[in-house]
Design an enzyme around this catalytic site. Structure first.
Site, PDB file in Angstrom:
ATOM      1  N   ASP A   1       0.871  -1.162   0.000  1.00  0.00           N
ATOM      2  CA  ASP A   1       0.000   0.000   0.000  1.00  0.00           C
ATOM      3  C   ASP A   1       0.914   1.220   0.000  1.00  0.00           C
ATOM      4  OD1 ASP A   1      -2.238   1.618   0.418  1.00  0.00           O
ATOM      5  OD2 ASP A   1      -1.851   1.624   2.573  1.00  0.00           O
TER       6      ASP A   1
ATOM      7  N   THR B   1      -0.127   4.969   1.148  1.00  0.00           N
ATOM      8  CA  THR B   1      -0.327   5.867   2.273  1.00  0.00           C
ATOM      9  C   THR B   1      -0.273   5.095   3.587  1.00  0.00           C
ATOM     10  OG1 THR B   1      -1.838   6.981   0.814  1.00  0.00           O
ATOM     11  CG2 THR B   1      -1.755   7.742   3.090  1.00  0.00           C
TER      12      THR B   1
ATOM     13  N   GLU C   1      -7.248  15.518   8.408  1.00  0.00           N
ATOM     14  CA  GLU C   1      -8.178  16.378   9.138  1.00  0.00           C
ATOM     15  C   GLU C   1      -7.445  17.103  10.243  1.00  0.00           C
ATOM     16  OE1 GLU C   1     -11.619  14.520  10.732  1.00  0.00           O
ATOM     17  OE2 GLU C   1     -12.710  14.828   8.868  1.00  0.00           O
TER      18      GLU C   1
ATOM     19  N   ASP D   1      -1.622  -0.702   5.843  1.00  0.00           N
ATOM     20  CA  ASP D   1      -1.926  -0.238   7.192  1.00  0.00           C
ATOM     21  C   ASP D   1      -3.398   0.017   7.405  1.00  0.00           C
ATOM     22  OD1 ASP D   1      -2.116   2.050   5.580  1.00  0.00           O
ATOM     23  OD2 ASP D   1      -1.838   3.315   7.351  1.00  0.00           O
TER      24      ASP D   1
ATOM     25  N   ASN E   1      -8.568  -0.559   4.064  1.00  0.00           N
ATOM     26  CA  ASN E   1      -8.691  -0.866   2.640  1.00  0.00           C
ATOM     27  C   ASN E   1      -7.653  -1.883   2.178  1.00  0.00           C
ATOM     28  OD1 ASN E   1      -6.703   0.975   3.158  1.00  0.00           O
ATOM     29  ND2 ASN E   1      -6.822   1.896   1.134  1.00  0.00           N
TER      30      ASN E   1
END
Lengths: 979, 370
Positions: free
Chosen positions: A138, A140, A406, A655, A658
């Site tokens: 993955d 990110t 965020e 991590d 997904n």
């Protein structure tokens, strides 16, 4: 938790192969038993009368030879059943437990900041770690930190580069890198700098802090910072919270805020609109999120205390994360769009749409039914003061956000004085720079989902009663629905984790293909691929990106054709070539090929069998493959496709939630303790904290586990056959009657105690090469990849060796005692003893590194054998009929012949193996042996060689060979004499 | 009042807040940095190459060859004489005895075989009887005994182990002592040796029948019921003799030290042979003095009381005379094996030496790939 389908039962590749060999053992057992049965029947038939020694059954009758032979078959099964290595399975489990213990104990796989060790959830596939051929990663949170840093923003076509912020990060990074010590800030300083949004605008002062930071190094150096507070401060790492405002922007914003408070924002139509948009931008940052504000007046003090005590540790931890990351010139951007403004197109090249699970990042403020110009009124003067009696003071608020971006955004807003003070289900309260409190009524929150790819907050303005819709989202999602271009965008950087490029390079040198599967869009993914050296600028990169199936097919075919022109099939590159010809293969000759494919194209490809095969074929030629914009399901489909079509061992690392599908689909799933919850970790087989740990986990532990276990398994087969065959040979001399010449307790003990510990210890602790060797020669990993440790041929060679050794162990004592007055168990005793020595010494030849533990277990086993046998022989006067062992061992040990028989038998039994081992080590040392020889060469010797080889004066910088680059391992450094 | 209670609370909060991380630090999950756990134990890493193992091969060669020669010479110095008295041949004196056989024949069949020794036997001479093709190691035969009974256990005397079936109880339903197939098939030929001196006089050679069994067998493992000095006839009152025996166990020998279960012939027989062709120690001819050989060269006669049937399994019976050395009986195998293996090792050592000189250096430097 819902995604966790419980403990999966995986069988490792080695164990699958092993099961086949167990079947061979069963066949062997059956043929032995068959020979025994036939032999017994034939032997019985040779007698015309009943021989004297034949014992009739209790009724005094004799059974016919055929029936006796039939019964003998089962007697033989009972006698020879040790051949079926049931103990092997138990031993494998024990060995794996030991291996897992050592993996979890590895201090280099320990993550200091978060205090997490590697977690092994799957106990039975450790050796698969040594056989990985494809790595699916993955992006990110796996390759990158997933700690978003607010880097820049663009409001109404003006880019605010936040250079001071960049400097701050750079300085921290430098400090860290140059000193390799710990830089800690006083909490005081941090606090000061969290407030400068209002009062410390002076850039000099900000720079001064940075300077101080360096000065503080001496007083705060520590490498043993206790960890543990991480979860408490989720997404509130200093990286995210510390934002140095851009001076220009701060002025504009403060001015706008001031004007608003004075109520004069409406003056110039254009300017006023612009100013209010600035405010909207930051309001959107502060409001449009799902951040939970945790603060309570009563607990204020406590919170403060806790933060004081925690923060330095955590802060230090995150600082470490900077290591070498400043070098990666990559940043991702997030957009904030305002409806009425033309699009500012700030960083088209390095924008980052989120991973599907990421929070969206473009903001729109859409005043519904009202005019945006009049959205603010000056609040009453009372509220302009510090809102102590109010919900909270700005210093106290703590944000707990779902995702790191965020958090980055809300802290950015806070840096400019827009502090989110309170969030209840129907109200958000924001403190404006000049102390105004705005309390919006929340009408609705549209949370983020992966189809809409944005989130929105619908609020009512407290003074104007306007209904405003703030939206943030992925650039693509927001751009698409905006009639007018966006007005604001944020740039947020997600750094590469430390040592990612080195790790990828090492994995690749180890023969692994590294794929990155990400939900991000192509540009971002490609950027990061270059940054982490997944793609090289010399690489030939093909990009597949189409909506059209026919087109997709033709592109695929053309690419495949073009690709096949380059070089031979990479899959056929053997170990030897890989080891010796690394330079020629990878550096000199053909360009390597990279492939970039995007999610839509991938879904087209995956639809059709023909295309799938072509795709896989194409990928086989590629050094690296990058799949962008893929869904979690596609991730797992790709993994399964590659795993099944290429029949390779796959590893997936990720991590987030997904990645769960992918992690579960792969042969080995690795989860990363990340910012996105525990789903991936729960679903994984192994959970690590950093991507760089993968290198050590695979190259060192994987290799060890594989070679240890494969050696041990082969040894077990050997051991069982070598021992059981002894009994079998004896059948030829006892009329195939199923007699054992060894006391059956000693037989049981032999497997259970005398010869079980050394192989298990070998399986747990042997090192065919040291950590440093394995790290500096990643090519050694190919031994496991090509399953060279456990081949069918190795199995049969071991079996033949076992047969030979058992013949020797049987027939030398046989010929010695032939015709003498020796009794059965005195005859079996030297055989048992020589078998023990042979089996133990056979292992001794296999052992690569003798530690204290090895000596203790080996010698202990021999001593235990003699102690038990002597004790048993002394005590057991009438017990254990018929194989009464009374005084046999003592009698034999008083006889010099016993020692002479043992000596010559052991020598003859081990001579072939030993000689072959020696010849192999001399004439054709395998890479492993070679690396070890190289490793142990004394410096002076190497100096000598260097002269011989290079015919030049020794140059300390000159490396003897470019087998490998020096290991960048921070903990264990190679001695300088090494390559 | 309010304030103080608030403070207390505060204190409380402060406390827990402070101790939290402290506790976490104390039970840090950081692995111990010990050599064992980090797999850094000092290790000896032998690398097997021609150069390193050369000495081992030469040393083995140099040790084995002398041992082999010693063994071979020792074995060759052992005098051994063997005579087959089965009586298969019509011409054999024992032919008649071998033809008519019955376990319970009242009149024993006797035959005598003349033989001559070419060389004198100097030291103690061991007399063996040898049986061929007799599978004393057959699984069901081997276990057909009761060690407890033989150890003098009174319960086992009357209740022999089931393993003894079908030789557990006799026709009179009394338990058999000693029970089982091994005891039942005990060798019962009697061998006597006569020396025929040059003037044709036969001299009976004294045969010692004690000291032929293992000391531990005779004194520990085998015991008569009720102790070795008891009245054996009374002890075996309730027992039946083995089917094939023609006299009960308490009449095996007149000497009470050698009677019953501790009869050495019996003990020797009960130690079942490992291989179908075996010998068992029968008697010892003790050396009289240093002046005369135990058995001078010359003519002898073997007098056999032929009881034991071997025709059913095509067996052979032999009488063996052998001197003995520290390595036991005559067996040249081990000596030859040592010499051979020693030579092979020496040869391998030479081969490795050549290899080492030709390739050894290569593997250490010039072969380094680049």
């Amino acid at each position: 938790m819902l995604n966790n389908s419980g403990a999966r039962y995986k069988r490792s590749k080695l164990e699958r192969k092993l099961n086949a060999d167990v079947l061979y053992c069963v066949l062997l057992l059956f043929s032995m038993c068959l020979i025994g049965a036939l032999g017994h029947a034939i032997w019985l038939q040779t007698f015309s009368n009943v021989p004297l020694y034949m014992v009739p059954d209790s009724e005094g009758r004799f059974i016919p030879p055929t029936l006796a032979g039939f019964y003998m078959f089962f007697t033989m099964i009972i006698l020879l059943q040790v051949l079926i290595p049931i103990s092997l399975y138990v031993s494998i489990e024990l060995v794996k437990m030991g291996q897992v213990f050592f993996i979890t104990q590895d201090i280099d796989l320990y993550h200091e900041e978060t205090g997490t060790r590697i977690q092994c959830q799957a106990l039975n596939i450790t050796e698969d770690l040594g056989q990985i051929q494809h790595v699916f990663s993955d992006k990110t949170g796996t390759l990158t930190e997933n700690k978003m840093v607010f880097r820049r923003c663009s409001i109404m076509r003006t880019e605010y580069s936040h250079s001071e912020n960049a400097i701050r990060l750079a300085v921290l990074g430098e400090t860290d890198a140059s000193e390799d010590e710990v830089t800690l800030f006083q909490q005081q300083q941090r606090r000061k700098r969290r407030q400068p949004s209002l009062f410390a605008e002076d850039p000099g002062e900000a720079a001064g802090h940075c300077h101080n930071a360096q000065a503080d190094v001496a007083s705060y150096q520590s490498s043993k910072v206790a960890a543990g507070a991480h979860s408490e401060l989720a997404f509130s790492s200093p990286l995210e919270t510390e934002v140095v405002p851009d001076r220009k922007l701060l002025q504009v914003v403060l001015e706008a805020d001031r004007l608003m408070e004075e109520g004069s924002l409406d003056q110039g139509p254009n300017q006023g609109l612009e100013r209010s948009l600035y405010l909207d931008f930051f309001l959107a940052l502060a409001i449009c999120n799902t951040v939970v504000v945790s603060t309570a007046t009563a607990q204020r003090q406590r919170v403060k205390e806790r933060r004081n005590s925690y923060a330095p540790q955590t802060f230090w931890g995150h600082l470490r994360g900077f290591l070498k990351k400043m070098g990666s010139p990559w940043s991702a951007s997030k957009f904030v769009a305002g409806k009425q403004e033309p699009l500012a197109d700030p960083f088209a090249a390095d924008e980052e749409p989120p991973d599907i699970s990421d929070t969206p990042s473009i903001y729109t403020t859409t005043p519904e039914g009202g005019n945006s110009k009049t959205q603010s009124e000056v609040t009453n003067q009372a509220q302009r003061q510090r809102p102590d009696p109010g919900p909270a003071s700005p210093e106290d608020v703590c944000y707990e956000s779902q995702s790191p971006d965020e958090s980055a955004l809300i802290h950015a807003a806070r840096a400019y004085g827009f502090t989110l003070l309170e969030r209840t289900p129907n109200r958000v309260t924001v403190l404006l720079p000049h102390g105004t409190l705005l309390s919006y009524e929340v009408l609705d929150i549209l949370t983020f989902d992966s189809t809409r790819k944005r989130m929105s907050v619908l609020v009512r303005h407290p003074h104007t009663d306007e209904i405003i819709l703030f939206t943030k989202g992925a650039d693509s999602a927001v751009m698409e629905i905006l009639e007018d271009p966006a007005g604001g965008a944020t740039g947020i950087e997600d750094r590469l984790q430390e040592n990612v490029p080195e790790t990828i390079e090492a994995l690749r040198e180890a023969g692994m293909q590294v794929w990155v599967l990400t939900g991000d869009k192509t540009e971002t993914a490609v950027n990061i691929a270059y940054a982490c050296k997944l793609l090289d600028h010399r690489d030939l990169v093909f990009t597949l990106n189409t909506d059209n199936k026919a087109l997709c097919k033709s592109i695929l075919e053309n690419t495949l054709e073009e690709v096949t022109r380059y070089g031979p099939d990479p899959a056929f590159r053997g170990l030897g070539e890989g080891f010796r010809g690394q330079a020629a293969g990878d550096l000199g000759g053909d360009p390597t090929i990279g492939l970039v494919i995007d999610g839509r194209t991938l879904s087209l490809v995956l639809e059709e069998e023909d295309l799938r095969s072509k795709f896989v074929e194409l990928c086989r030629h590629c050094r690296s493959v990058l799949c962008c914009r893929v869904t979690p399901l596609q991730k797992s489909t790709v993994v399964k496709l590659v795993r099944d079509k290429l029949r390779v061992m796959t590893l997936a690392i990720g991590d987030g939630a997904n990645d769960v599908n992918m992690i579960q689909a792969a042969d080995v799933g690795i989860g990363i303790f990340g910012q996105e919850g525990m789903q991936a970790v729960m679903a994984s087989d192994f959970a690590i904290s950093r991507f760089k740990h993968l290198r050590r986990l695979l190259l060192v532990h994987g290799h060890w586990c594989y070679s240890r276990l494969s050696n041990m398994v082969i040894y077990f087969f050997y051991k069982n056959l070598a021992y059981v065959a002894l009994l079998f040979w004896y059948q030829f001399f006892c009329g195939f009657s199923g007699t054992a010449m060894i006391d059956y307790w000693l037989m049981i003990f032999f497997n259970l105690f005398f010869t079980s510990v050394p192989p298990i210890m070998h399986g747990i602790m042997d090192q065919d090469a040291s950590k440093t060797t394995l790290l500096s020669f990643p090519e050694l990993y190919k031994i496991g990849q090509h399953s060279e440790g456990y081949r069918r041929s190795a199995f049969w060679i071991a079996m033949l060796d076992a047969l030979y050794q058992s013949l020797v162990c049987f027939f030398i004592p046989y010929l010695t005692y032939q015709g003498s007055d020796i009794d059965i168990f005195s005859f079996g005793n030297p055989m048992n003893t020589v078998s023990l020595f042979t089996i133990i010494l056979h292992l001794a030849i296999e052992i690569n590194a003798w530690t204290v533990v090895h000596w203790v277990t080996m010698l202990g086993s021999v001593l235990l054998y003699f102690a038990v046998t002597l004790a048993f022989s002394a005590i057991c006067v009438t017990c254990n009929p018929p194989s009464n062992p009374y005084w046999i061992m003592q009698q034999q040990m008083a006889d010099p012949m016993f020692y002479l028989v043992c000596l010559i038998t052991v020598v003859v039994a081990l001579l072939p193996k030993y000689t072959l081992q020696v010849l192999r080590g001399t004439l054709a040392p395998p890479p492993l042996l070679f690396a070890r020889q190289l490793e142990r060469q004394p410096p002076s010797r190497e100096e000598q060689i260097r002269i011989d080889v290079s015919q030049a004066p020794p140059d300390p910088r000159f490396t003897l060979s470019d087998l490998s680059s020096p290991p960048p391992s921070p903990i264990q450094t190679l001695p300088p004499r090494k390559l | 009042m309010m304030a103080s209670s608030y403070n207390a609370k505060e204190e409380d909060g402060h406390h827990s807040g402070a101790s939290g991380p402290g506790g976490a630090a104390a039970k840090s999950k950081k692995p111990d940095n010990t050599a064992f756990k980090q797999q850094r134990l000092p290790a000896w890493q032998p690398i097997l190459t021609a150069g390193t193992v050369l000495p081992a091969f030469f040393v083995i060669g140099l040790i084995f060859i002398p041992i082999g020669i010693g063994l071979y010479v020792t074995s060759n110095n052992i005098k051994e004489f063997e005579i087959d008295y089965t009586g298969i041949d019509m011409s054999s004196p024992c032919f008649n005895c071998s033809q008519n056989f019955s376990w319970n024949s009242t009149k024993p069949c006797k035959c005598s075989l003349p033989f001559s020794l070419d060389q004198p036997f100097e030291s103690n001479v061991f007399v063996y009887y040898g049986l061929s093709n007799f599978y004393q190691n057959h699984r069901r035969y081997v276990k057909s005994r009761d060690d407890s009974q033989l150890n003098g256990d009174l319960f086992s005397l009357t209740h022999p182990s089931k393993e003894c079936e079908p030789y557990r109880s006799g026709s009179d339903n009394k338990p058999i002592a000693p029970c089982g197939a091994i005891a039942n098939s005990m060798f019962n030929d009697t061998l006597e040796l006569y020396y025929i001196d040059p003037n044709e006089t036969r001299t009976l050679i004294p045969l010692v029948k004690k000291g032929i069994a293992w000391w531990t067998d005779k004194h520990v493992k085998f015991r008569n019921p009720g102790g070795n000095n008891s009245n054996l006839t009374a002890s075996f009152q309730g027992n039946s003799k083995p089917v094939n025996w023609n006299k009960p166990v308490y009449e095996l020998d007149a000497d009470p030290e050698n009677n019953g279960f501790i009869n050495e012939d019996f003990i020797v027989w009960m130690r079942t042979a490992a291989l179908p062709t075996f010998r068992k120690l029968y008697r010892i001819i003790q050396r009289k003095n240093n002046m005369t050989p135990t058995l001078p060269r010359g003519n002898y006669t073997l007098e056999v009381t032929y009881n034991y049937p071997v025709r059913s399994f095509e067996g052979r019976k032999r009488m063996i005379l052998s001197t003995i050395s520290w390595m036991g009986g005559k067996n040249p195998f081990l000596g030859i094996a040592y010499i051979t293996v020693g030579s092979v090792c020496f040869f391998l050592g030479v081969v490795l030496l050549i290899i080492h000189h030709k390739y050894g250096n290569r593997s250490n430097n010039s072969d380094i790939p680049n």
